[in-house]
Motif scaffolding. Structure first.
Motif, PDB file in Angstrom:
ATOM      1  N   ILE A  55       0.822  -1.063   0.113  1.00  0.00           N
ATOM      2  CA  ILE A  55      -0.132   0.092   0.033  1.00  0.00           C
ATOM      3  C   ILE A  55       0.878   1.157  -0.098  1.00  0.00           C
ATOM      4  N   ALA A  56       0.794   2.084  -0.996  1.00  0.00           N
ATOM      5  CA  ALA A  56       1.660   3.277  -1.162  1.00  0.00           C
ATOM      6  C   ALA A  56       0.795   4.551  -0.927  1.00  0.00           C
ATOM      7  N   TYR A  57       1.414   5.493  -0.405  1.00  0.00           N
ATOM      8  CA  TYR A  57       0.594   6.731  -0.203  1.00  0.00           C
ATOM      9  C   TYR A  57       0.934   7.564  -1.151  1.00  0.00           C
ATOM     10  N   ARG A  58      -0.360   8.256  -1.837  1.00  0.00           N
ATOM     11  CA  ARG A  58       0.007   9.196  -3.073  1.00  0.00           C
ATOM     12  C   ARG A  58      -0.053  10.454  -2.563  1.00  0.00           C
ATOM     13  N   ARG A  59       0.737  11.439  -2.676  1.00  0.00           N
ATOM     14  CA  ARG A  59       0.467  12.746  -2.299  1.00  0.00           C
ATOM     15  C   ARG A  59       1.055  13.713  -3.301  1.00  0.00           C
ATOM     16  N   PRO A  60      -0.034  14.522  -3.908  1.00  0.00           N
ATOM     17  CA  PRO A  60       0.441  15.593  -5.049  1.00  0.00           C
ATOM     18  C   PRO A  60       1.229  16.616  -4.445  1.00  0.00           C
ATOM     19  N   ASN A  87       2.612  -2.270   8.751  1.00  0.00           N
ATOM     20  CA  ASN A  87       3.436  -0.827   8.511  1.00  0.00           C
ATOM     21  C   ASN A  87       4.790  -0.985   8.139  1.00  0.00           C
ATOM     22  N   VAL A  88       5.131  -1.052   6.843  1.00  0.00           N
ATOM     23  CA  VAL A  88       6.600  -1.016   6.700  1.00  0.00           C
ATOM     24  C   VAL A  88       6.769   0.414   5.565  1.00  0.00           C
ATOM     25  N   VAL A  89       7.623   1.114   6.025  1.00  0.00           N
ATOM     26  CA  VAL A  89       7.837   2.274   5.062  1.00  0.00           C
ATOM     27  C   VAL A  89       9.281   1.908   4.148  1.00  0.00           C
ATOM     28  N   ASN A  90       9.122   1.893   2.972  1.00  0.00           N
ATOM     29  CA  ASN A  90      10.155   1.631   1.830  1.00  0.00           C
ATOM     30  C   ASN A  90      10.493   2.745   1.358  1.00  0.00           C
ATOM     31  N   ILE A  91      11.572   3.277   1.713  1.00  0.00           N
ATOM     32  CA  ILE A  91      12.016   4.722   1.365  1.00  0.00           C
ATOM     33  C   ILE A  91      12.787   4.089   0.008  1.00  0.00           C
ATOM     34  N   PHE A  92      13.456   3.071  -0.301  1.00  0.00           N
ATOM     35  CA  PHE A  92      13.900   2.992  -1.534  1.00  0.00           C
ATOM     36  C   PHE A  92      12.933   2.662  -2.607  1.00  0.00           C
ATOM     37  N   GLY A  93      11.634   2.538  -2.289  1.00  0.00           N
ATOM     38  CA  GLY A  93      10.577   2.459  -3.207  1.00  0.00           C
ATOM     39  C   GLY A  93       9.644   3.631  -3.735  1.00  0.00           C
ATOM     40  N   SER A  94      10.370   4.677  -2.934  1.00  0.00           N
ATOM     41  CA  SER A  94       9.716   6.057  -3.229  1.00  0.00           C
ATOM     42  C   SER A  94       9.834   6.288  -4.704  1.00  0.00           C
ATOM     43  N   ARG A  95       8.925   6.944  -5.244  1.00  0.00           N
ATOM     44  CA  ARG A  95       8.769   7.391  -6.716  1.00  0.00           C
ATOM     45  C   ARG A  95       8.033   8.647  -6.945  1.00  0.00           C
ATOM     46  N   LYS A  96       8.086   8.953  -8.133  1.00  0.00           N
ATOM     47  CA  LYS A  96       7.014   9.884  -8.793  1.00  0.00           C
ATOM     48  C   LYS A  96       6.004   9.312  -9.698  1.00  0.00           C
ATOM     49  N   ASP A  97       4.994   9.407  -9.779  1.00  0.00           N
ATOM     50  CA  ASP A  97       4.196   9.030 -11.013  1.00  0.00           C
ATOM     51  C   ASP A  97       4.011   9.917 -12.098  1.00  0.00           C
ATOM     52  N   SER A 100       3.281  13.701 -11.381  1.00  0.00           N
ATOM     53  CA  SER A 100       4.339  14.266 -10.498  1.00  0.00           C
ATOM     54  C   SER A 100       4.054  14.178  -9.099  1.00  0.00           C
ATOM     55  N   SER A 101       3.139  13.287  -8.704  1.00  0.00           N
ATOM     56  CA  SER A 101       2.839  12.997  -7.218  1.00  0.00           C
ATOM     57  C   SER A 101       3.593  11.964  -6.744  1.00  0.00           C
ATOM     58  N   ARG A 102       4.187  12.308  -5.391  1.00  0.00           N
ATOM     59  CA  ARG A 102       5.038  11.197  -4.451  1.00  0.00           C
ATOM     60  C   ARG A 102       4.326  10.204  -4.351  1.00  0.00           C
ATOM     61  N   VAL A 103       4.907   8.971  -4.510  1.00  0.00           N
ATOM     62  CA  VAL A 103       4.277   7.702  -4.250  1.00  0.00           C
ATOM     63  C   VAL A 103       5.377   6.987  -3.328  1.00  0.00           C
ATOM     64  N   VAL A 104       4.812   6.701  -1.839  1.00  0.00           N
ATOM     65  CA  VAL A 104       5.652   6.149  -0.927  1.00  0.00           C
ATOM     66  C   VAL A 104       4.788   4.903  -0.441  1.00  0.00           C
ATOM     67  N   GLY A 130      -6.147  15.642  -3.442  1.00  0.00           N
ATOM     68  CA  GLY A 130      -5.674  14.685  -4.238  1.00  0.00           C
ATOM     69  C   GLY A 130      -4.737  13.565  -3.629  1.00  0.00           C
ATOM     70  N   ASP A 131      -4.895  13.228  -2.225  1.00  0.00           N
ATOM     71  CA  ASP A 131      -4.235  12.333  -1.672  1.00  0.00           C
ATOM     72  C   ASP A 131      -5.043  10.910  -1.972  1.00  0.00           C
ATOM     73  N   GLY A 132      -4.378   9.824  -1.825  1.00  0.00           N
ATOM     74  CA  GLY A 132      -4.852   8.637  -2.219  1.00  0.00           C
ATOM     75  C   GLY A 132      -3.970   7.580  -1.802  1.00  0.00           C
ATOM     76  N   LEU A 133      -4.433   6.417  -2.104  1.00  0.00           N
ATOM     77  CA  LEU A 133      -3.755   5.225  -1.739  1.00  0.00           C
ATOM     78  C   LEU A 133      -3.371   4.532  -3.158  1.00  0.00           C
ATOM     79  N   VAL A 134      -2.325   3.939  -3.299  1.00  0.00           N
ATOM     80  CA  VAL A 134      -2.042   2.886  -4.591  1.00  0.00           C
ATOM     81  C   VAL A 134      -1.592   1.570  -3.845  1.00  0.00           C
ATOM     82  N   ILE A 135      -2.544   0.512  -4.497  1.00  0.00           N
ATOM     83  CA  ILE A 135      -2.090  -0.880  -4.079  1.00  0.00           C
ATOM     84  C   ILE A 135      -1.719  -1.579  -5.250  1.00  0.00           C
ATOM     85  N   MET A 136      -0.488  -2.216  -5.119  1.00  0.00           N
ATOM     86  CA  MET A 136       0.084  -2.902  -6.250  1.00  0.00           C
ATOM     87  C   MET A 136       1.007  -3.835  -5.792  1.00  0.00           C
TER      88      MET A 136
END
Length: 172
Positions: A55-60, A87-97, A100-104, A130-136
Motif C-alpha cells: 500500500i503506497a500513499y500518493r500525495r501531489p 506498516n513498513v515504510v520503504n524509502i527505496f521504493g519512493s517514486r514519482k508517478d 508528479s505526485s510522490r508515491v511512498v 488529491g491524496d490517495g492510496l495505491v495498491i500494487m
C-alpha cells in the motif's frame, strides 16, 4: 585488431542490457494498480492474483510529511476474512508517478486468493486535496537495483560506442 572487435561487442552487450533493464523497470512499476482516493469512503477493489502487495500513499506535493503510522484493516468481501497489514515504510521504493505526485510505500500485506477486498483506514492525519492510496504488487528494492543496472549498462553502451569509433579511426 582486437580492439575493433572488443569495443563493438561491449557496445552491443551494453545496449542489450540497457533495453532489458528498462523493460524490467517498466514491468515492476507499470503493473496493475488499484488507486483509492481518500477524499471519499474507500470502495471495494478486486485483486486478480494471490501474493504480496504493498500500500503506497500518493500525495501531489514535492515536500511534506507522508503519513506512515496509520492503522489499515483489510477484509475479504465474500467471507469476511481479515488479513494482516504491516506498516513498513520503504524509502527505496519512493517514486514519482505521471502526475508528479510522490508515491511512498507505507504498508504491505499478503493474500492467499484472488477476489474482492475492502480496505479501511483509521486515524488518518490531515488529508490534502488529491491524496490517495495505491495498491500494487510488492516492489521491495527491485526498482532501486534496476536503476543501478540501467546506469551501468548505459555507461557500457556509451563507452563501447565511443571506444569503437576511436578504434575504427585508429586513434587508440
Amino acid at each position: 585488431m582486437m580492439l575493433k572487435i572488443l569495443f563493438p561487442l561491449l557496445f552491443i552487450a551494453g545496449l542489450w542490457f540497457l533495453i532489458r533493464s528498462i523493460g524490467r523497470i517498466i514491468e515492476i512499476y507499470g503493473g496493475k494498480k488499484v488507486t483509492l482516493p481518500l477524499d471519499r469512503p474507500l470502495p471495494e477493489f478486486h485483486l486478480s492474483e494471490p501474493g504480496e502487495y504493498e500500500i503506497a500513499y500518493r500525495r501531489p506535493a514535492i515536500l511534506g510529511i507522508m503519513p506512515t503510522k496509520v492503522l489499515y484493516t483489510l477484509v475479504s468481501v465474500p467471507d469476511g476474512k481479515h488479513f494482516t497489514v504491516t506498516n513498513v515504510v520503504n524509502i527505496f521504493g519512493s517514486r514519482k508517478d505521471m502526475t508528479s505526485s510522490r508515491v511512498v510505500p507505507v504498508a504491505e500485506f499478503s493474500i492467499d486468493a484472488a477476489g474482492a477486498y475492502q480496505l479501511s483506514v483509521a486515524q488518518l492525519p490531515e488529508i490534502k486535496n488529491g491524496d490517495g492510496l495505491v495498491i500494487m504488487k510488492k516492489t521491495g528494492g527491485k526498482g532501486f537495483v534496476m536503476i543501478f543496472a540501467i546506469l551501468i549498462s548505459a555507461i557500457a553502451t556509451i563507452g563501447g560506442l565511443v571506444m569503437s569509433i576511436l578504434a575504427f579511426l585508429n586513434k587508440l
